[in-house]
Design a protein around this motif. Structure first.
Motif, PDB file in Angstrom:
ATOM      1  N   GLY A  28       0.795  -1.217   0.000  1.00  0.00           N
ATOM      2  CA  GLY A  28       0.000   0.000   0.000  1.00  0.00           C
ATOM      3  C   GLY A  28       0.828   1.268   0.000  1.00  0.00           C
ATOM      4  N   ASP A  29       2.071   1.189  -0.509  1.00  0.00           N
ATOM      5  CA  ASP A  29       2.925   2.380  -0.572  1.00  0.00           C
ATOM      6  C   ASP A  29       2.292   3.450  -1.458  1.00  0.00           C
ATOM      7  N   ASP A  30       2.511   4.703  -1.101  1.00  0.00           N
ATOM      8  CA  ASP A  30       1.985   5.819  -1.889  1.00  0.00           C
ATOM      9  C   ASP A  30       2.901   6.184  -3.047  1.00  0.00           C
ATOM     10  N   GLU A  31       4.190   5.840  -2.921  1.00  0.00           N
ATOM     11  CA  GLU A  31       5.132   6.170  -3.979  1.00  0.00           C
ATOM     12  C   GLU A  31       6.228   5.124  -4.060  1.00  0.00           C
ATOM     13  N   THR A  32       6.886   5.111  -5.193  1.00  0.00           N
ATOM     14  CA  THR A  32       8.070   4.292  -5.397  1.00  0.00           C
ATOM     15  C   THR A  32       8.951   5.061  -6.374  1.00  0.00           C
TER      16      THR A  32
ATOM     17  N   CYS B 241      -9.466  -3.531   1.018  1.00  0.00           N
ATOM     18  CA  CYS B 241      -8.266  -2.772   0.627  1.00  0.00           C
ATOM     19  C   CYS B 241      -7.104  -3.707   0.337  1.00  0.00           C
ATOM     20  N   PHE B 242      -6.894  -4.706   1.194  1.00  0.00           N
ATOM     21  CA  PHE B 242      -5.786  -5.623   0.958  1.00  0.00           C
ATOM     22  C   PHE B 242      -6.038  -6.481  -0.274  1.00  0.00           C
ATOM     23  N   ILE B 243      -7.266  -6.985  -0.422  1.00  0.00           N
ATOM     24  CA  ILE B 243      -7.581  -7.826  -1.587  1.00  0.00           C
ATOM     25  C   ILE B 243      -7.420  -7.020  -2.876  1.00  0.00           C
ATOM     26  N   HIS B 244      -7.818  -5.746  -2.836  1.00  0.00           N
ATOM     27  CA  HIS B 244      -7.641  -4.859  -3.985  1.00  0.00           C
ATOM     28  C   HIS B 244      -6.163  -4.767  -4.365  1.00  0.00           C
TER      29      HIS B 244
END
Length: 335
Positions: A142-146, A233-236
């Motif tokens: 669920g990171d917002d950026e990479t 959220c996790f399954i998504h």
């Protein structure tokens, strides 16, 4: 990079991610004053239904440009061909080696062969997500950026000093494939930036903080199995990041695509129940997240032996019905 002679470059990479960077170097080699003296890539592998030996994307590109291609199976001196592989590498007299998803371990003797060492195009913002699967792990966490890190390679798993970083947002619609494509382009841009003034970037190298490091382990096949008791959220994230799958009436089904989670789509139905088979999406109840259950909107699925089907095709073909239950605990669970 300011220099009188051409910088002798060896490029080492195998998949499409690396091919994008090699193509950019080829496009800019005159401006950067580069001589790509050889390309290193993994040995040809069997692929496709016919299991024919197939050259890697990087090898195919190199051959199009008449660049010598080397495909050693190992550089280890414990291997019977390791010493010969190192000698061949040294004979190219490289100034620098650019490495992108090569897939072969480079011992210290190899890392020290080029005059300016080996530079790695890594698909994360180090020291976060060292290792084999940084793109998958960033989405799954669920990171917002990479982003991309150009790293001076050293012994150890992605532990080398950082020369340059480029960041990008991870959108709620990004999958491993879309993020891969974004990072491949960023990687190509980043390595060109570094080669424009290699001495300056190497002089400004930054040591990684090992205390902040975490590791992107290879993805296991069982990680794709959806536990409907998990949060929507996790399954998504699981569907976007992995080869996700579930069972219904004991039959394995791939879950290929889904829409972002909608906060107003809550339910009290048991986890794994198909609440609605609609033409836009198949709505499935998930487990509670902080006491609230949300629905997940699946838009594409694939049954074994069949083609991928959109939600509309599934609805029209009566492949699923409202009220059916996915097997919550695997093949035999939930029945």
């Amino acid at each position: 990079m300011t220099q009188n002679h051409k910088l002798r470059v060896i490029f080492a990479g195998t998949p499409e991610f690396a091919k994008v960077a090699l193509q950019r170097l080829l496009d800019d080699k005159e401006r950067l004053n580069l001589d790509i003296v050889a390309v290193y890539t993994q040995p040809d592998r069997k692929a496709g239904r016919g299991q024919k030996l197939t050259a890697s994307p990087v090898k195919q590109l190199a051959m199009m440009h008449d660049i010598p291609v080397e495909q050693p199976v190992s550089f280890s001196l414990k291997h019977e061909y390791g010493a010969a592989a190192r000698k061949t590498l040294a004979n190219y007299q490289p100034d620098v080696m650019i490495v992108a998803a090569y897939g072969l371990i480079l011992p210290l003797g190899v890392l020290n062969t080029p005059k300016f060492g080996c530079l790695n195009i890594h698909g994360s913002l180090l020291p976060r997500w060292r290792g084999a699967a940084p793109i998958h792990r960033a989405i799954l966490a669920g990171d917002d950026e990479t982003g991309i890190t150009i790293m001076q390679m050293a012994q150890g798993l992605d532990t080398g000093d950082m020369l340059y970083k480029l960041a990008c947002e991870i959108r709620s619609v990004d999958t491993t494939q879309t993020l891969h494509d974004t990072l491949a382009d960023l990687g190509a841009k980043a390595i060109v930036k570094v080669l424009e003034n290699l001495a300056e970037y190497q002089a400004g190298r930054v040591v990684q903080d090992d205390a902040l490091a975490n590791y992107a382990d290879k993805v296991g096949a069982d990680e794709g199995l959806i536990d409907w008791n998990g949060s929507a959220c996790f399954i998504h994230r699981q569907i976007r990041a992995l080869n996700a799958y579930a069972f219904i009436d004991g039959v394995r089904v791939k879950i290929l695509e889904c829409l972002p989670i909608k906060e107003n789509q809550t339910t009290t139905e048991p986890a794994g129940r198909i609440v609605s088979v609609g033409r836009r999406a198949i709505l499935v109840a998930c487990g509670a997240d902080e006491g609230v259950q949300h629905l997940i909107n699946i838009t594409k699925m694939q049954w074994a032996g069949g083609k991928p089907l959109t939600a509309e095709q599934i609805a029209v073909g009566d492949k699923l019905q409202d009220g059916q239950m996915f097997d919550v605990g695997g093949v035999d669970g939930g029945r």
